[in-house]
Motif scaffolding. Structure first.
Motif, short mmCIF file in Angstrom:
data_model
loop_
_atom_site.label_atom_id
_atom_site.label_comp_id
_atom_site.label_asym_id
_atom_site.label_seq_id
_atom_site.Cartn_x
_atom_site.Cartn_y
_atom_site.Cartn_z
N THR A 181 0.82 -1.21 0.00
CA THR A 181 0.00 0.00 0.00
C THR A 181 0.86 1.26 0.00
O THR A 181 2.01 1.26 0.44
N LYS A 182 0.28 2.35 -0.46
CA LYS A 182 0.97 3.63 -0.46
C LYS A 182 1.25 4.13 0.95
O LYS A 182 2.35 4.68 1.19
N PRO A 183 0.35 3.99 1.92
CA PRO A 183 0.70 4.42 3.29
C PRO A 183 1.93 3.71 3.82
O PRO A 183 2.79 4.35 4.44
N PHE A 184 2.05 2.39 3.59
CA PHE A 184 3.23 1.66 4.07
C PHE A 184 4.48 2.17 3.36
O PHE A 184 5.52 2.41 3.98
N ARG A 185 4.39 2.35 2.04
CA ARG A 185 5.53 2.86 1.27
C ARG A 185 6.00 4.21 1.81
O ARG A 185 7.19 4.43 2.04
N ASP A 186 5.05 5.11 2.01
CA ASP A 186 5.42 6.46 2.44
C ASP A 186 6.05 6.46 3.83
O ASP A 186 7.00 7.21 4.09
N VAL A 187 5.54 5.63 4.72
CA VAL A 187 6.12 5.55 6.07
C VAL A 187 7.56 5.04 6.00
O VAL A 187 8.46 5.59 6.66
N VAL A 188 7.80 4.00 5.21
CA VAL A 188 9.15 3.45 5.10
C VAL A 188 10.10 4.47 4.49
O VAL A 188 11.20 4.71 5.00
N ILE A 189 9.70 5.10 3.40
CA ILE A 189 10.59 6.04 2.71
C ILE A 189 10.86 7.27 3.58
O ILE A 189 11.99 7.78 3.61
N ALA B 149 13.36 1.66 -6.46
CA ALA B 149 13.14 0.21 -6.59
C ALA B 149 11.97 -0.28 -5.75
O ALA B 149 11.78 -1.49 -5.61
N TRP B 150 11.20 0.66 -5.20
CA TRP B 150 10.14 0.25 -4.27
C TRP B 150 9.14 -0.70 -4.92
O TRP B 150 8.59 -1.57 -4.26
N TRP B 151 8.88 -0.53 -6.21
CA TRP B 151 7.89 -1.37 -6.89
C TRP B 151 8.21 -2.85 -6.69
O TRP B 151 7.29 -3.67 -6.56
N PHE B 152 9.50 -3.22 -6.63
CA PHE B 152 9.85 -4.63 -6.41
C PHE B 152 10.12 -4.91 -4.93
O PHE B 152 9.79 -5.98 -4.43
N MET B 153 10.71 -3.95 -4.23
CA MET B 153 11.01 -4.17 -2.82
C MET B 153 9.74 -4.41 -2.02
O MET B 153 9.73 -5.21 -1.07
N SER B 154 8.64 -3.74 -2.39
CA SER B 154 7.39 -3.97 -1.67
C SER B 154 6.93 -5.41 -1.82
O SER B 154 6.37 -6.00 -0.89
N TYR B 155 7.18 -5.98 -3.01
CA TYR B 155 6.81 -7.38 -3.21
C TYR B 155 7.68 -8.29 -2.33
O TYR B 155 7.19 -9.24 -1.72
N MET B 156 8.98 -7.98 -2.26
CA MET B 156 9.87 -8.75 -1.39
C MET B 156 9.43 -8.66 0.06
O MET B 156 9.38 -9.67 0.77
N PHE B 157 9.10 -7.43 0.51
CA PHE B 157 8.65 -7.26 1.89
C PHE B 157 7.39 -8.07 2.15
O PHE B 157 7.25 -8.71 3.21
N GLY B 158 6.45 -8.05 1.20
CA GLY B 158 5.21 -8.80 1.37
C GLY B 158 5.44 -10.29 1.51
O GLY B 158 4.85 -10.95 2.37
N ALA C 132 18.77 5.80 0.06
CA ALA C 132 17.36 6.20 0.14
C ALA C 132 16.76 6.38 -1.25
O ALA C 132 15.62 5.97 -1.51
N ASP C 133 17.52 6.98 -2.17
CA ASP C 133 17.03 7.15 -3.54
C ASP C 133 16.85 5.80 -4.22
O ASP C 133 15.87 5.58 -4.96
N ALA C 134 17.79 4.87 -3.98
CA ALA C 134 17.69 3.55 -4.59
C ALA C 134 16.45 2.80 -4.09
O ALA C 134 15.75 2.16 -4.87
N VAL C 135 16.21 2.89 -2.79
CA VAL C 135 15.01 2.24 -2.22
C VAL C 135 13.75 2.83 -2.83
O VAL C 135 12.82 2.11 -3.21
N THR C 136 13.73 4.16 -2.96
CA THR C 136 12.56 4.82 -3.54
C THR C 136 12.31 4.38 -4.97
O THR C 136 11.19 4.03 -5.36
#
Length: 263
Positions: A95-103, A123-132, A117-121
C-alpha cells in the motif's frame, strides 16, 4: 537477513524482471523499431508485477470466501494457510501508506545514505513485493505462537475497510512517532460482518470471537486513521462517522516531525 530459501525466491522473481530489462536493452541497441515489439514491451512492463499479485489474489479467493462464511477450518489445510499468509503480507506491504512511512524513515545525512534512500525509492515497486513475501513467510512460521482469530460482528455497526486494509490495532502503536511497536495485533476486515486478526497479545482467543459494538467502533476508528485517502463500507451511514479520521495518524506524525525540526 531473510532465510536463504526466501532470498532465493526473491532473486528468482527479480531475475524475470532483469531478463525483460536486458531484452529491452538489446532491442534498443539494435536500431530496429517495431510497433508490435513496443506494444509487447509496454504490456510486459505494466503487467509483470501485477500478474504476480493477481496470482496471489486468485489463489486466496476460496480462502476469503470460506472465512467470510465463518469456515475457519479451511486454514487447517497447509497450502491454504501458506497462500493466505502470503496474501496477508502483500495486503500490508504493497500500500501507499506503508511505502510512504518506510521512505520517510530513511535517513539522508550524507551522500551514501542519500544514495541508498534514492535507490530504495526507485526500486520500491519490487522491494514492496519482497517485503510482502518475507512478511507473509514470517507470519506463517509464527502461526502456532500467535493467536489467529475470526472476529464476528453481529452489531448494528458494520466493519469498514480502506486503502490500507491491514493495520496494527494494538494500543502500543504510536500515533505520532515512527518506532517499532512491541506488539502486533494485525487486523484485516474481510466483510462488513467478519474480520481476521493475528495477535501476539492476549486480547482475543484463537478461533471465533464475537465482539461488541464498542470494539467495532474502535477497530473502524483505527483503520480509518491509518487510511491515506479512501475508506469503504457497505453504506454511506457506515463510513460517515469515520470519514473525518482518514489519515489522522500520518498527519499527527508529520506535525511531530515538524515540531522536532526533522527534514
Amino acid at each position: 537477513m531473510s532465510p536463504e530459501s526466501i532470498q532465493q525466491q526473491h532473486m528468482s522473481y527479480l531475475g524475470d524482471f532483469l531478463k525483460l530489462q536486458q531484452a529491452e536493452a538489446i532491442y534498443r541497441r539494435s536500431g530496429v523499431r517495431s510497433q508490435e515489439v513496443e506494444q509487447h514491451l509496454h504490456a510486459l512492463k505494466c503487467n509483470l508485477l501485477e500478474n504476480l499479485h493477481a496470482s496471489h489474489e486468485q489463489a486466496v479467493q476460496p480462502v476469503l470466501e470460506a472465512l467470510a462464511d465463518e469456515q475457519l477450518e479451511i486454514l487447517q489445510n497447509k497450502q491454504h494457510m501458506i497462500e493466505f499468509m502470503a496474501f496477508f503480507g502483500h495486503q500490508f506491504c504493497r500500500t501507499k501508506p506503508f511505502r510512504d512511512v518506510v521512505i520517510r524513515s530513511l535517513v539522508r545525512r550524507n551522500a551514501m545514505e542519500i544514495g541508498v534512500a534514492d535507490a530504495v525509492t526507485h526500486a520500491w515497486w519490487f522491494m514492496s513485493y519482497m517485503f510482502g513475501m518475507s512478511f507473509g513467510h514470517s507470519l506463517y512460521l509464527s502461526r502456532h505462537e500467535d493467536k489467529h482469530a475470526l472476529l464476528i460482528n453481529d452489531t448494528s455497526v458494520p466493519f469498514i475497510t480502506s486503502d490500507h486494509p491491514i493495520v496494527n490495532v494494538h494500543p502500543c502503536v504510536s500515533e505520532t512517532t515512527f518506532i517499532a511497536p512491541e506488539h502486533a495485533d494485525l487486523y484485516y476486515p474481510i466483510s462488513p460482518r467478519i474480520a481476521y486478526i493475528i495477535c501476539n497479545s492476549g486480547r482475543f482467543i484463537s478461533g471465533r470471537n464475537t465482539i461488541d459494538e464498542a470494539t467495532v467502533v474502535e477497530l473502524n476508528t483505527k483503520l480509518a486513521s491509518q487510511a491515506m485517502v479512501h475508506i469503504v463500507g457497505n453504506s454511506e451511514s457506515a463510513i460517515l462517522p469515520f470519514q473525518s479520521l482518514i489519515g489522522r495518524r500520518a498527519q499527527k506524525a508529520q506535525k511531530q516531525r515538524e515540531g522536532k525540526g526533522f527534514n
